[in-house]
Design a protein around this motif. Structure first.
Motif, PDB file in Angstrom:
ATOM      1  N   PRO A  41       0.468  -0.977  -0.374  1.00  0.00           N
ATOM      2  CA  PRO A  41       0.270   0.406   0.094  1.00  0.00           C
ATOM      3  C   PRO A  41       1.029   1.447   0.294  1.00  0.00           C
ATOM      4  CG  PRO A  41      -0.810  -1.543   1.504  1.00  0.00           C
ATOM      5  CD  PRO A  41       0.517  -1.719   1.109  1.00  0.00           C
ATOM      6  N   ALA A  42       1.979   1.222   0.857  1.00  0.00           N
ATOM      7  CA  ALA A  42       2.633   2.519   0.721  1.00  0.00           C
ATOM      8  C   ALA A  42       3.663   2.909  -0.241  1.00  0.00           C
ATOM      9  CB  ALA A  42       3.821   2.189   1.727  1.00  0.00           C
ATOM     10  N   THR A  43       3.866   2.082  -1.695  1.00  0.00           N
ATOM     11  CA  THR A  43       3.956   1.907  -2.976  1.00  0.00           C
ATOM     12  C   THR A  43       2.748   2.952  -3.614  1.00  0.00           C
ATOM     13  OG1 THR A  43       6.067   0.718  -2.433  1.00  0.00           O
ATOM     14  CG2 THR A  43       4.672   1.428  -4.881  1.00  0.00           C
ATOM     15  N   LEU A  44       1.543   1.706  -3.467  1.00  0.00           N
ATOM     16  CA  LEU A  44       0.708   2.398  -4.910  1.00  0.00           C
ATOM     17  C   LEU A  44      -0.711   3.699  -4.180  1.00  0.00           C
ATOM     18  CD1 LEU A  44      -1.089  -1.366  -3.788  1.00  0.00           C
ATOM     19  CD2 LEU A  44      -0.421  -0.206  -5.982  1.00  0.00           C
ATOM     20  N   MET A  45       0.595   3.967  -3.103  1.00  0.00           N
ATOM     21  CA  MET A  45      -0.733   5.402  -2.736  1.00  0.00           C
ATOM     22  C   MET A  45       0.152   6.436  -3.578  1.00  0.00           C
ATOM     23  SD  MET A  45      -2.522   5.103  -0.663  1.00  0.00           S
ATOM     24  CE  MET A  45      -2.956   3.677  -0.872  1.00  0.00           C
ATOM     25  N   MET A  46       1.076   6.371  -4.009  1.00  0.00           N
ATOM     26  CA  MET A  46       2.234   7.300  -4.890  1.00  0.00           C
ATOM     27  C   MET A  46       1.716   7.527  -6.218  1.00  0.00           C
ATOM     28  SD  MET A  46       4.038   7.985  -2.452  1.00  0.00           S
ATOM     29  CE  MET A  46       5.034   7.357  -1.359  1.00  0.00           C
ATOM     30  N   GLY A  47       0.602   6.545  -6.630  1.00  0.00           N
ATOM     31  CA  GLY A  47      -0.037   6.590  -7.725  1.00  0.00           C
ATOM     32  C   GLY A  47      -1.062   6.086  -8.522  1.00  0.00           C
ATOM     33  N   HIS A  48      -1.322   5.050  -7.665  1.00  0.00           N
ATOM     34  CA  HIS A  48      -2.471   4.017  -8.261  1.00  0.00           C
ATOM     35  C   HIS A  48      -3.763   5.038  -8.155  1.00  0.00           C
ATOM     36  CE1 HIS A  48      -4.886   0.480  -8.032  1.00  0.00           C
ATOM     37  NE2 HIS A  48      -5.893   1.691  -6.758  1.00  0.00           N
ATOM     38  N   GLY A  49      -4.350   4.676  -9.019  1.00  0.00           N
ATOM     39  CA  GLY A  49      -6.157   5.166  -9.654  1.00  0.00           C
ATOM     40  C   GLY A  49      -6.335   6.354  -9.860  1.00  0.00           C
ATOM     41  N   TYR A  50      -4.904   6.619 -10.513  1.00  0.00           N
ATOM     42  CA  TYR A  50      -4.609   8.353 -11.256  1.00  0.00           C
ATOM     43  C   TYR A  50      -3.173   7.374 -12.446  1.00  0.00           C
ATOM     44  CZ  TYR A  50      -3.111  13.083 -12.376  1.00  0.00           C
ATOM     45  OH  TYR A  50      -2.893  13.641 -13.337  1.00  0.00           O
ATOM     46  N   ASP A  51      -3.995   8.327 -13.375  1.00  0.00           N
ATOM     47  CA  ASP A  51      -2.892   8.483 -14.502  1.00  0.00           C
ATOM     48  C   ASP A  51      -2.374   9.830 -15.767  1.00  0.00           C
ATOM     49  OD1 ASP A  51      -1.831   7.802 -17.450  1.00  0.00           O
ATOM     50  OD2 ASP A  51      -3.384   6.592 -17.735  1.00  0.00           O
ATOM     51  N   PRO A  52      -1.780  10.782 -15.257  1.00  0.00           N
ATOM     52  CA  PRO A  52      -1.164  11.718 -15.587  1.00  0.00           C
ATOM     53  C   PRO A  52      -1.425  11.845 -16.847  1.00  0.00           C
ATOM     54  CG  PRO A  52       0.617  10.720 -14.197  1.00  0.00           C
ATOM     55  CD  PRO A  52      -0.660   9.918 -15.053  1.00  0.00           C
ATOM     56  N   THR A  53      -1.973  10.982 -18.109  1.00  0.00           N
ATOM     57  CA  THR A  53      -1.494  11.112 -19.534  1.00  0.00           C
ATOM     58  C   THR A  53      -2.908  11.419 -19.949  1.00  0.00           C
ATOM     59  OG1 THR A  53      -2.308   8.790 -19.880  1.00  0.00           O
ATOM     60  CG2 THR A  53       0.314   9.056 -19.896  1.00  0.00           C
ATOM     61  N   LEU A  54      -4.132  11.545 -18.956  1.00  0.00           N
ATOM     62  CA  LEU A  54      -5.183  12.356 -18.548  1.00  0.00           C
ATOM     63  C   LEU A  54      -5.020  13.390 -18.260  1.00  0.00           C
ATOM     64  CD1 LEU A  54      -7.192   8.506 -17.861  1.00  0.00           C
ATOM     65  CD2 LEU A  54      -6.441   9.029 -19.945  1.00  0.00           C
ATOM     66  N   SER A  55      -4.842  14.060 -17.414  1.00  0.00           N
ATOM     67  CA  SER A  55      -4.561  15.401 -17.502  1.00  0.00           C
ATOM     68  C   SER A  55      -3.633  15.952 -17.716  1.00  0.00           C
ATOM     69  CB  SER A  55      -4.748  14.860 -15.758  1.00  0.00           C
ATOM     70  OG  SER A  55      -5.625  14.662 -15.583  1.00  0.00           O
ATOM     71  N   GLU A  56      -3.034  16.053 -18.576  1.00  0.00           N
ATOM     72  CA  GLU A  56      -1.828  16.686 -19.081  1.00  0.00           C
ATOM     73  C   GLU A  56      -1.084  17.144 -19.104  1.00  0.00           C
ATOM     74  OE1 GLU A  56      -2.590  19.286 -21.429  1.00  0.00           O
ATOM     75  OE2 GLU A  56      -4.445  20.497 -21.077  1.00  0.00           O
ATOM     76  N   GLY A  57      -0.295  15.902 -18.451  1.00  0.00           N
ATOM     77  CA  GLY A  57       0.770  15.084 -18.313  1.00  0.00           C
ATOM     78  C   GLY A  57       0.932  15.853 -16.050  1.00  0.00           C
ATOM     79  N   SER A  58       0.045  16.238 -15.257  1.00  0.00           N
ATOM     80  CA  SER A  58       0.279  16.559 -14.136  1.00  0.00           C
ATOM     81  C   SER A  58       0.994  14.869 -13.668  1.00  0.00           C
ATOM     82  CB  SER A  58      -0.296  17.063 -13.614  1.00  0.00           C
ATOM     83  OG  SER A  58      -0.762  17.571 -12.376  1.00  0.00           O
ATOM     84  N   LEU A  59       1.672  15.674 -13.013  1.00  0.00           N
ATOM     85  CA  LEU A  59       2.407  14.227 -11.986  1.00  0.00           C
ATOM     86  C   LEU A  59       0.827  13.881 -10.586  1.00  0.00           C
ATOM     87  CD1 LEU A  59       4.713  12.196 -11.026  1.00  0.00           C
ATOM     88  CD2 LEU A  59       5.776  14.474  -9.257  1.00  0.00           C
ATOM     89  N   LYS A  60       0.961  15.085 -10.285  1.00  0.00           N
ATOM     90  CA  LYS A  60      -0.001  14.989  -9.411  1.00  0.00           C
ATOM     91  C   LYS A  60      -1.403  15.211 -10.120  1.00  0.00           C
ATOM     92  CE  LYS A  60       2.307  13.756  -6.075  1.00  0.00           C
ATOM     93  NZ  LYS A  60       3.013  12.658  -5.255  1.00  0.00           N
TER      94      LYS A  60
END
Length: 445
Positions: A41-60
């Motif tokens: 879970p600690a690793t998955l909290m950094m990006g799970h459920g979100y794809d930057p390519t769908l939001s102008e490449g925004s990391l967050k």
């Protein structure tokens, strides 16, 4: 989460010139394991459920501050509302209105469920909004709620006074009840319809543990089929790092995300994770009464979940050191810290089976009464005199005179909530500094 269409800007010539390099890339698949190793879970909290390519490449993830969402066409709108209203199985599809869902909330719910390997998750505008929505979704007039005791005072008020006005009854058993005691209460409640079994473990503020496995076994022995009430548990004090009740028989786990999940004392939110069959009616109720968390709070929680394991681990380590000091102080009668439980006691047995850590919130029972407790609290210099828990800072409060003031005196006495009980939530400060603060505050008594 649904796709977000990237924006464009500039003249027609500019758009033509950059058309090729700015074409939208296809979403990337979620990575849940590498080389056969399931990611933590600690690793998955950094990006799970979100794809930057769908939001102008925004990391967050951006904060999606919108009240409504555009349908692709009229047929898509109809299909969505067929799902929302139950005319078509499968529920809602996509995004339509921020009272129902939103990108930030959906990403947050995906990540929240990861911690307990839950089928589904929902987030709410506060912990009490989560509790109220769950109760309203599952309780009918004339039903009985069976619950452990004590509960957070607002929860007791909601069950006993608010729902009581609509003909809902309740029966309780002490948090540390044995299987036989739980059996007796459930058998008595079975004279009518039991809507749900509601637990809080550790109990607020005594830190008493509930044997979730015993509750599940008692429930399964008495109730069958459609009459089997779900087991709902408030896991705020230990979850999601130190206790995972879904593994021990609970059907739905509730959180005040204000506490450890948020962890910075700067937001209010609630959460529920568990079996989809139990969550589906709660989602329908949330859609109706609008208790969903807002996009900004959801975004802040996404930030906080990235450091949840680090913060809780440090706070737990600090609590162990502080409690070791407090236990031997002559002005302390007892420290209600889970790490001090006798392994041969019933509470120690529950702790061994259910918990992976003692947490960082505990009860401190001083020698004396309200006057001594108040002198101790007023003398603190680092620890802040405030309600709540699970933040980066250390907090201390007096439940009998504050959070549980509305509880009748006789019930407080029966539940062990005395005038000499102080609740402490240890933060991430330097442990030796905290010990120095508690020492000088105890000297002031």
């Amino acid at each position: 989460m649904s796709d977000e269409t990237p924006g464009t800007a500039g003249t027609e010539a500019d758009l033509t010139a950059v058309a090729a390099p700015t074409q939208r890339r296809r979403p990337k698949p979620e990575v849940m394991e590498i080389g056969g190793r399931r990611l933590s879970p600690a690793t998955l909290m950094m990006g799970h459920g979100y794809d930057p390519t769908l939001s102008e490449g925004s990391l967050k993830p951006p904060i999606f501050l919108t009240s409504t969402f555009v349908f692709e066409n009229a047929a898509a709108g109809k299909r969505h509302f067929e799902g929302v209203t139950g005319k078509r199985p499968g529920g809602a599809e996509g995004l339509v209105y921020s009272r129902f869902n939103g990108p930030n909330q959906e990403i947050l719910e995906d990540r929240l469920g990861i911690w307990e390997d839950a089928e589904d998750a929902l987030t709410f505008s506060s912990g009490m909004a989560a509790i109220a929505t769950v109760l309203l979704a599952h309780v009918r007039p004339g039903d009985t709620i069976v619950h452990s005791a004590p509960l957070y005072a607002a929860t007791e008020t909601l069950i006993g006074k608010v729902l009581g006005r609509f003909g809902v009854h309740w029966l309780d058993f002490p948090a540390g009840a044995s299987r036989a005691e739980i059996d007796a209460v459930l058998a008595k409640a079975n004279a009518g319809r039991v809507a749900l079994i509601y637990l809080e473990s550790p109990a607020n503020p005594t830190n008493a543990l509930v044997d979730v496995e015993a509750v599940a076994a008692a429930r399964d022995a008495i109730f069958t089929g459609a009459d089997k009430p779900p087991i709902v548990i408030d896991n705020t004090f230990l979850g999601p790092l130190w206790q995972k009740p879904l593994k021990h028989g609970a059907d739905l786990v509730l959180y005040s995300l204000t506490k450890y999940a948020g962890g910075h004392s700067d937001l209010v939110a609630g959460g529920a994770v568990g079996a989809k069959a139990v969550i589906d009616p709660v989602r329908a109720m949330r859609n109706t009464i609008g208790t969903i968390t807002d996009p900004n709070t959801a975004w802040m929680l996404l930030r906080s979940l990235e450091t949840l394991e680090l913060r809780m681990s440090r706070a737990g380590e600090n609590a162990a050191k502080v409690c070791a000091f407090l236990r031997d102080h002559p002005k302390v009668e007892r420290v209600g810290y889970l790490g001090f439980l006798d392994p041969d006691s019933s509470q120690g047995d529950i702790y061994r089976r259910h918990c992976t850590g003692a947490g960082s919130t505990f009860s401190l029972i001083l020698r004396g009464g309200e006057a001594e407790s108040f002198r101790f609290l007023d003398a603190l210099k680092i620890a802040k005199l405030a309600v709540s828990l699970g933040g980066t800072e250390t907090l201390a409060s007096h439940p009998a005179a504050m959070t549980h003031l509305s509880v009748p005196d006789a019930r407080k006495a029966a539940l062990g909530i005395g005038d000499n009980l102080v609740r402490i939530s240890i933060g991430v400060e330097d442990a030796d500094d905290l010990i120095a603060d508690f020492k000088q505050a105890l000297d002031a008594i």
